[in-house]
Design a protein around this motif. Structure first.
Motif, PDB file in Angstrom:
ATOM      1  N   PHE A 191       0.829  -1.218   0.000  1.00 25.70           N
ATOM      2  CA  PHE A 191       0.000   0.000   0.000  1.00 25.70           C
ATOM      3  C   PHE A 191       0.854   1.254   0.000  1.00 25.70           C
ATOM      4  CE2 PHE A 191       0.438   1.481   4.388  1.00 25.70           C
ATOM      5  CZ  PHE A 191       0.921   0.354   5.042  1.00 25.70           C
ATOM      6  N   GLU A 192       0.200   2.376  -0.191  1.00 24.94           N
ATOM      7  CA  GLU A 192       0.817   3.690  -0.044  1.00 24.94           C
ATOM      8  C   GLU A 192      -0.105   4.534   0.829  1.00 24.94           C
ATOM      9  OE1 GLU A 192       3.344   5.728  -0.442  1.00 24.94           O
ATOM     10  OE2 GLU A 192       4.540   3.996  -0.984  1.00 24.94           O
TER      11      GLU A 192
ATOM     12  N   TYR B 159      11.983  -2.030   3.997  1.00 29.49           N
ATOM     13  CA  TYR B 159      11.883  -0.820   3.181  1.00 29.49           C
ATOM     14  C   TYR B 159      10.624  -0.788   2.320  1.00 29.49           C
ATOM     15  CZ  TYR B 159      13.396  -3.548  -0.867  1.00 29.49           C
ATOM     16  OH  TYR B 159      13.461  -4.479  -1.873  1.00 29.49           O
ATOM     17  N   ALA B 160       9.877  -1.885   2.330  1.00 31.38           N
ATOM     18  CA  ALA B 160       8.659  -1.949   1.504  1.00 31.38           C
ATOM     19  C   ALA B 160       7.427  -1.695   2.364  1.00 31.38           C
ATOM     20  CB  ALA B 160       8.564  -3.325   0.855  1.00 31.38           C
ATOM     21  N   LYS B 161       6.416  -1.057   1.767  1.00 25.35           N
ATOM     22  CA  LYS B 161       5.163  -0.855   2.510  1.00 25.35           C
ATOM     23  C   LYS B 161       4.260  -2.053   2.224  1.00 25.35           C
ATOM     24  CE  LYS B 161       3.361   3.550   3.923  1.00 25.35           C
ATOM     25  NZ  LYS B 161       4.281   3.944   5.005  1.00 25.35           N
TER      26      LYS B 161
ATOM     27  N   HIS C 201       5.966   9.214  -4.038  1.00 26.47           N
ATOM     28  CA  HIS C 201       5.121   8.117  -3.546  1.00 26.47           C
ATOM     29  C   HIS C 201       5.033   7.014  -4.599  1.00 26.47           C
ATOM     30  CE1 HIS C 201       3.526   9.414   0.337  1.00 26.47           C
ATOM     31  NE2 HIS C 201       3.551  10.640  -0.131  1.00 26.47           N
ATOM     32  N   TYR C 202       4.914   7.413  -5.864  1.00 31.86           N
ATOM     33  CA  TYR C 202       4.820   6.396  -6.922  1.00 31.86           C
ATOM     34  C   TYR C 202       6.097   5.556  -6.965  1.00 31.86           C
ATOM     35  CZ  TYR C 202       4.587   3.948 -11.283  1.00 31.86           C
ATOM     36  OH  TYR C 202       4.611   2.941 -12.219  1.00 31.86           O
ATOM     37  N   LYS C 203       7.246   6.225  -6.879  1.00 26.86           N
ATOM     38  CA  LYS C 203       8.513   5.487  -6.949  1.00 26.86           C
ATOM     39  C   LYS C 203       8.633   4.472  -5.814  1.00 26.86           C
ATOM     40  CE  LYS C 203      11.340   8.691  -9.527  1.00 26.86           C
ATOM     41  NZ  LYS C 203      11.945  10.005  -9.337  1.00 26.86           N
ATOM     42  N   ARG C 204       8.200   4.869  -4.623  1.00 22.67           N
ATOM     43  CA  ARG C 204       8.272   3.946  -3.496  1.00 22.67           C
ATOM     44  C   ARG C 204       7.301   2.776  -3.684  1.00 22.67           C
ATOM     45  NH1 ARG C 204       7.347   6.502   2.205  1.00 22.67           N
ATOM     46  NH2 ARG C 204       5.160   6.318   1.665  1.00 22.67           N
TER      47      ARG C 204
END
Ligand SMILES: *Cc1c(COP(=O)(O)O)cnc(C)c1O
Length: 354
Positions: A72-73, A193-195, A93-96
């Motif tokens: 998710f973001e 590091y990932a959501k 936000h898109y890059k993450r």
């Protein structure tokens, strides 16, 4: 804006906006009228649909429910001073989002679908953007493995959903945090590091135990030695030590927060000294002993800055001085608020105006 993506829109005939008390918002309670849904099947993303917000129907063998491929973001749209709508740092936000999806072996949502999906959705539900300064429309993009098949495998089908909801500015009172030495949130080589969903479910038990001991959150330490500070709950963490703004360096066990990056950039621009370097628990203890530490705070989209009042280290509580308008954290937060609302020039090109 010229849209590249075809998006089907079916509007609601029964808006729920009258049920919302915009003077008394609660985080996570209200969801706006519409959502975007887009499916990935047979190797391609289909046409996105904006439809009235509603329940999903899921096959019990849906892979995400078993093996945790969910990402998710969390981001925010603001009503600016001049009435325009700003989605803060959409690009970053898109890059993450892409990095998180790649880590979880999931289909990557194309940028046009992400950006234009958010744009169309927020435009359609713009009456839901709170007017009051500091309040915002929270935007929640999420992808999950939608394929129904119960063998352990990388899913071949995914569903991308975006929904939004009005949220209040959180003027948090200083919180009490406990340095966590037994449990860990993330390890080298892991998914910190990932959501992705599992990171949060795994953090609940240690957090609950910290609450039972009278704290609000845990200060996570590194997985190898439990010696270096990593994050504060679900936020990045900053300290002011010897008048320098210090935060642990990014790694695969620390989430690359957009607020963290914004605070560092603004602090450097204002000529504050900043350091991205490991902060050990011993260093914190010494800094309390000498009075070198003057502030500690969490940083994240929900609150921007969450001041820390007390840090519990191995059974002993260490208190920080009271926060005032002169605190570095308050000044940086004010600066971000002014920039996002258009009261200050957007020098870093962070505002995505729709
Ligand atoms: C989302 C999140 C943050 C903060 O990121 P922002 O982009 O600033 O909202 C920090 N740590 C964790 C673990 C997170 O999930």
């Amino acid at each position: 804006m010229e849209l590249l993506t075809d998006i089907n829109v079916r509007r609601t005939t029964q808006s729920k906006i009258a049920e919302v008390d915009f003077a008394d918002l609660e985080f996570g309670k209200h969801i706006s009228d519409h959502m975007l849904v887009c499916d990935y099947v047979r190797g391609e993303w289909k046409t996105p649909h904006i439809v009235p917000f509603g329940n999903l129907v899921a096959n019990p063998s849906t892979l995400a429910l078993h093996y945790g491929q969910t990402v998710f973001e969390g981001m925010k749209a603001f009503r600016m001073n001049d009435g325009r709508i700003n989605v803060f740092r959409m690009e970053k936000h898109y890059k993450r989002f892409v990095r998180s999806l790649e880590r979880m072996c999931m289909a990557v949502v194309p940028k046009e679908i992400f950006v234009e999906g958010i744009t169309r959705l927020v435009q359609l539900d713009q009456a839901w953007i709170p007017e009051q300064q500091g309040n915002a429309l929270y935007i929640r993009p999420v992808v999950f493995a939608s394929e129904a098949k119960f063998g352990v495998k990388v899913a071949e089908e995914y569903r991308f959903i975006i929904f939004t909801g009005p949220v209040p500015a959180l003027y948090a009172d200083p919180i009490r945090v406990k340095v966590e030495r037994d449990y860990i949130r993330a390890a080298r080589g892991g998914t910190g590091y990932a959501k992705c969903g599992g990171n949060y479910g795994g953090a609940f038990l240690p957090t609950l135990q910290a609450r039972q001991q009278g704290y609000d959150q845990v200060l996570w330490t590194d997985a190898r030695e439990n010696r270096f500070i990593e994050e504060s709950g679900m936020m990045n963490v900053f300290f002011v030590i010897n008048d320098t703004l210090v935060t642990p360096p990014l790694s695969d066990s620390i989430l690359d927060g957009i607020t963290r990056d914004s605070l560092l950039t603004i602090a450097r621009d204002l000529a504050y000294k900043t350091e991205e370097r490991p902060v050990s628990v011993e260093e914190l203890k010494n800094a309390f002993a000498t009075g070198a530490i003057t502030e500690a705070f969490g940083a994240g989209t929900a609150a921007v800055v969450a001041p820390i009042g007390t840090i519990g280290i191995d059974g002993e509580d260490y208190a920080l001085p009271a926060y005032t308008k002169m605190s570095i954290s308050s000044r940086l937060k004010l600066k971000i608020d002014r920039l996002r609302s258009g009261r200050e020039e957007d020098r870093f090109n962070w505002n995505y105006i729709i």
